[in-house]
Design an enzyme around this catalytic site. Structure first.
Site, mmCIF file in Angstrom:
data_model
loop_
_atom_site.group_PDB
_atom_site.id
_atom_site.type_symbol
_atom_site.label_atom_id
_atom_site.label_comp_id
_atom_site.label_asym_id
_atom_site.label_seq_id
_atom_site.Cartn_x
_atom_site.Cartn_y
_atom_site.Cartn_z
ATOM 1 N N LYS A 1 -47.545 -76.666 -1.228
ATOM 2 C CA LYS A 1 -46.941 -76.465 -2.525
ATOM 3 C C LYS A 1 -46.335 -77.780 -3.002
ATOM 4 C CE LYS A 1 -42.729 -74.769 -2.659
ATOM 5 N NZ LYS A 1 -41.704 -75.753 -2.284
ATOM 6 N N ASP B 1 -47.922 -70.996 1.558
ATOM 7 C CA ASP B 1 -46.525 -70.750 1.223
ATOM 8 C C ASP B 1 -45.895 -70.392 2.554
ATOM 9 O OD1 ASP B 1 -44.073 -69.485 0.707
ATOM 10 O OD2 ASP B 1 -44.704 -69.015 -1.332
ATOM 11 N N HIS B 2 -45.145 -71.325 3.125
ATOM 12 C CA HIS B 2 -44.762 -71.128 4.528
ATOM 13 C C HIS B 2 -43.874 -69.896 4.731
ATOM 14 C CE1 HIS B 2 -41.036 -73.335 3.508
ATOM 15 N NE2 HIS B 2 -40.527 -72.775 4.567
ATOM 16 N N LYS C 1 -43.311 -66.412 7.957
ATOM 17 C CA LYS C 1 -42.071 -66.053 8.667
ATOM 18 C C LYS C 1 -42.208 -64.642 9.238
ATOM 19 C CE LYS C 1 -38.980 -69.020 5.965
ATOM 20 N NZ LYS C 1 -38.296 -69.971 6.820
ATOM 21 N N HIS D 1 -41.678 -69.163 -2.894
ATOM 22 C CA HIS D 1 -41.116 -68.360 -1.806
ATOM 23 C C HIS D 1 -40.440 -67.067 -2.280
ATOM 24 C CE1 HIS D 1 -42.054 -71.993 0.182
ATOM 25 N NE2 HIS D 1 -40.906 -72.615 0.014
ATOM 26 N N LYS E 1 -29.143 -75.227 -3.250
ATOM 27 C CA LYS E 1 -28.843 -76.241 -2.238
ATOM 28 C C LYS E 1 -27.328 -76.425 -2.211
ATOM 29 C CE LYS E 1 -33.301 -78.327 -2.102
ATOM 30 N NZ LYS E 1 -33.931 -77.874 -0.860
ATOM 31 N N LYS F 1 -26.958 -71.862 5.743
ATOM 32 C CA LYS F 1 -28.420 -71.777 5.638
ATOM 33 C C LYS F 1 -28.790 -70.344 5.994
ATOM 34 C CE LYS F 1 -32.826 -73.031 6.100
ATOM 35 N NZ LYS F 1 -33.618 -73.087 4.912
HETATM 36 C C1 BG6 Z 1 -39.591 -75.819 0.839
HETATM 37 C C2 BG6 Z 1 -38.826 -76.409 -0.310
HETATM 38 O O1 BG6 Z 1 -40.775 -75.241 0.376
HETATM 39 O O2 BG6 Z 1 -38.785 -74.829 1.467
HETATM 40 C C3 BG6 Z 1 -37.535 -77.027 0.204
HETATM 41 O O3 BG6 Z 1 -39.607 -77.405 -0.925
HETATM 42 C C4 BG6 Z 1 -36.738 -76.030 0.999
HETATM 43 O O4 BG6 Z 1 -36.753 -77.533 -0.871
HETATM 44 C C5 BG6 Z 1 -37.607 -75.333 2.041
HETATM 45 O O5 BG6 Z 1 -35.698 -76.726 1.640
HETATM 46 C C6 BG6 Z 1 -36.854 -74.170 2.673
HETATM 47 O O6 BG6 Z 1 -37.630 -73.634 3.711
HETATM 48 P P1 BG6 Z 1 -36.941 -72.858 4.904
HETATM 49 O O7 BG6 Z 1 -38.064 -72.348 5.731
HETATM 50 O O8 BG6 Z 1 -36.089 -73.851 5.628
HETATM 51 O O9 BG6 Z 1 -36.110 -71.758 4.288
#
Ligand code: BG6
Length: 495
Positions: A155, A184-185, A189, A247, A347, A352
């Site tokens: 992406k 889309d990682h 998950k 996401h 952010k 987190k």
């Molecule tokens: C990425 C974004 O696709 O996902 C980043 O570009 C973001 O800005 C990240 O920090 C968050 O991924 P995860 O898996 O850490 O929640």
């Protein structure tokens, strides 16, 4: 336990010296090698502009794997794993580089028995997606004759519907749709993959998974980090395009779609698309003040001074890019009609964390319950990261007390009960691409529907002025985000 991958292949990573390769891709491949998932005939070629020898490249990756791998580094495994890795130096905008790359990959085929199969991973600036794909075509590296060639596109897939459609057109004119993997990682998950089972495998949930029983659904994806060293990219994307378009909307679609008629990839994708298309657009006047955007200013967290977004390296000191977005959205379909979805991401938040909360409707205030103090709505929490699991909270009478109620929480912690941490999403997704399984990758139709929705927000913003910065690092965003929910008698659930 995943099965060993059988197909020989060379994975060629464009952007081989980049952050994603160091932090995610190589650690993921290393973990797959620890779990003996990789076939012997699998090679990894990092492509980059920097003048590095393969030895120097391997050394730099060792450092990253040591830092970021889920499994601790084991010398014997690393020694074997590193033999798979090679570095190829080239300038991605020059045609000659591709022709040498082609010859070089073919000679690697000979040595490693990889049979001409290729997985090209585009982990580069989005402006390079099209030129790379076109070079692959011109140099006969994507003809899919005899062997297969697949492409994984990171992406962002476009910056709006128009650019995404153009990009898609270019890629589809080179690779057949079944060889295009738009990643889309979040879809890799564990808990997202579990969502369909939670929803459709439990009668107690599915029967009440609608606006008749649910008051609102909230999705939070909060990060403590700032923009880091991604100023160039982030300035043109912001939270809307960086997190929401991909996401968050994917996660929302899995939470809210109708049950697919089978586990067939098309059936699942069709339901997701149908849901995304049902989202009411933002620019039709219905949603005024339903989208809050924010940008972090200066502040301090735990005694450390935190730079404001506008003071970060490479950021325009007058930037109006949002680092936070919260919104209330509605879907125009029978299941969800009238029930709000609240989404927020930002952010420099206090922690987190990524989770979904389903807040069920409260009991009517009949006399019997009025006498009890402390009633709370039932909540179903689906925790995605860093803790993975589900909790359900309900009311019970406090033992021994008169009319007092305590909220009881039934908790399933998924990453407490398995020995190792769950595989990282990139492990799962790389394995799927090697196995030619597109289920956890996004289709063009999903991307098209989500840009359609996101473009409507971007358009509505063009008409408004904005006053940034408007939130302090380490907080849950601008106060307007809380006020948005309060207006509708709700509040954010901070887990
Ligand atoms: C990425 C974004 O696709 O996902 C980043 O570009 C973001 O800005 C990240 O920090 C968050 O991924 P995860 O898996 O850490 O929640």
């Amino acid at each position: 336990m995943l099965e060993r991958i059988r197909t020989p292949c060379i994975i060629t990573i464009f952007g081989g010296t980049g952050d994603l390769t160091h932090r995610k891709l190589i650690p993921a491949l290393y973990n797959m090698s620890v779990e003996e998932l990789l076939p012997d005939e699998l090679m990894i070629v990092g492509v980059g502009r920097r003048p590095l020898s393969t030895q120097e490249y391997r050394d730099s990756l060792l450092e990253s794997v040591t830092k970021h791998s889920r499994h601790p580094i084991r010398t014997d495994i690393w020694e074997r794993f590193k033999e798979r890795i090679h570095y190829f130096r080239m300038n991605l905008s020059e045609s000659e580089g591709f022709s040498s790359l082609k010859t070089w990959l073919e000679s690697l085929d000979e040595k490693a028995g990889t049979q001409g199969n290729r997985l090209f991973y585009l982990s580069v600036a989005p402006s390079l997606f099209e030129p790379i794909v076109l070079h692959l075509y011109r140099h006969g590296m994507a003809d899919n004759l005899g062997a297969w060639q697949r492409v994984i596109i990171e992406k962002p897939f476009g910056r709006d519907l128009r650019s995404a459609a153009f990009l898609n057109h270019v890629i589809e004119s080179v690779f057949p749709p079944q060889n295009i993997f738009r990643i889309d990682h979040y879809l890799g998950k564990e808990m997202l993959r579990s969502l369909m089972v939670i929803r459709f495998g439990n009668a107690v949930f599915e029967r009440i998974w609608n606006s008749r029983y649910i008051e609102n659904i909230q999705i939070t994806a909060a990060e403590t980090v700032g923009v880091e060293n991604r100023a160039g990219y982030y300035e043109s994307s912001g939270a809307l395009r960086d997190m929401l378009q991909s996401h968050l909307l994917q996660l929302l679609a899995l939470v809210a779609m109708e049950p697919p008629i089978s586990l067939d990839i098309k059936a699942i994708r069709d339901e997701k698309v149908k849901f995304l298309k049902s989202l009411l657009k933002m620019d039709d006047g219905l949603f005024k003040n339903n989208i809050i955007r924010g940008q972090y200013g200066e502040g301090s967290i735990d005694g450390n001074t935190i730079r404001g977004y506008r003071q970060e390296k490479g950021i325009d000191p007058a930037s109006n890019t949002e680092t936070f977005i919260a919104l209330r959205i509605l879907a125009g379909n029978f299941r969800w009609g009238g029930m709000p979805f609240y989404l927020r991401t930002g952010k420099r938040m206090p922690e987190k964390t990524t989770y979904v909360v389903l807040e069920f409707k409260s009991m009517p205030e009949i006399l019997y319950f009025k006498e009890y103090k402390g009633m709370q709505p039932n909540l179903l929490e689906i925790r995605i990261h860093p803790s993975e699991g589900i909790s359900f909270s309900f009311n019970a009478k406090k033992p021994g007390s008169g009319n007092e109620i305590s909220t009881v929480r039934m908790d399933y912690c998924q990453n407490c009960s398995y020995e190792n941490n769950s595989p990282e999403s990139y492990e799962r997704l790389l394995a799927d691409a090697l196995r030619n399984d597109q289920t956890l990758f996004t289709s063009w139709e999903e991307i098209e529907a989500s840009w359609n929705f996101v473009d409507s927000i971007a358009r509505s913003w063009e008409k408004e002025t904005v006053s940034f910065p408007n939130y302090t690092p380490g907080t849950w965003g601008p106060t307007a985000s809380n006020q948005l929910l309060e207006r509708y008698g709700h509040h954010w659930w901070n887990l």
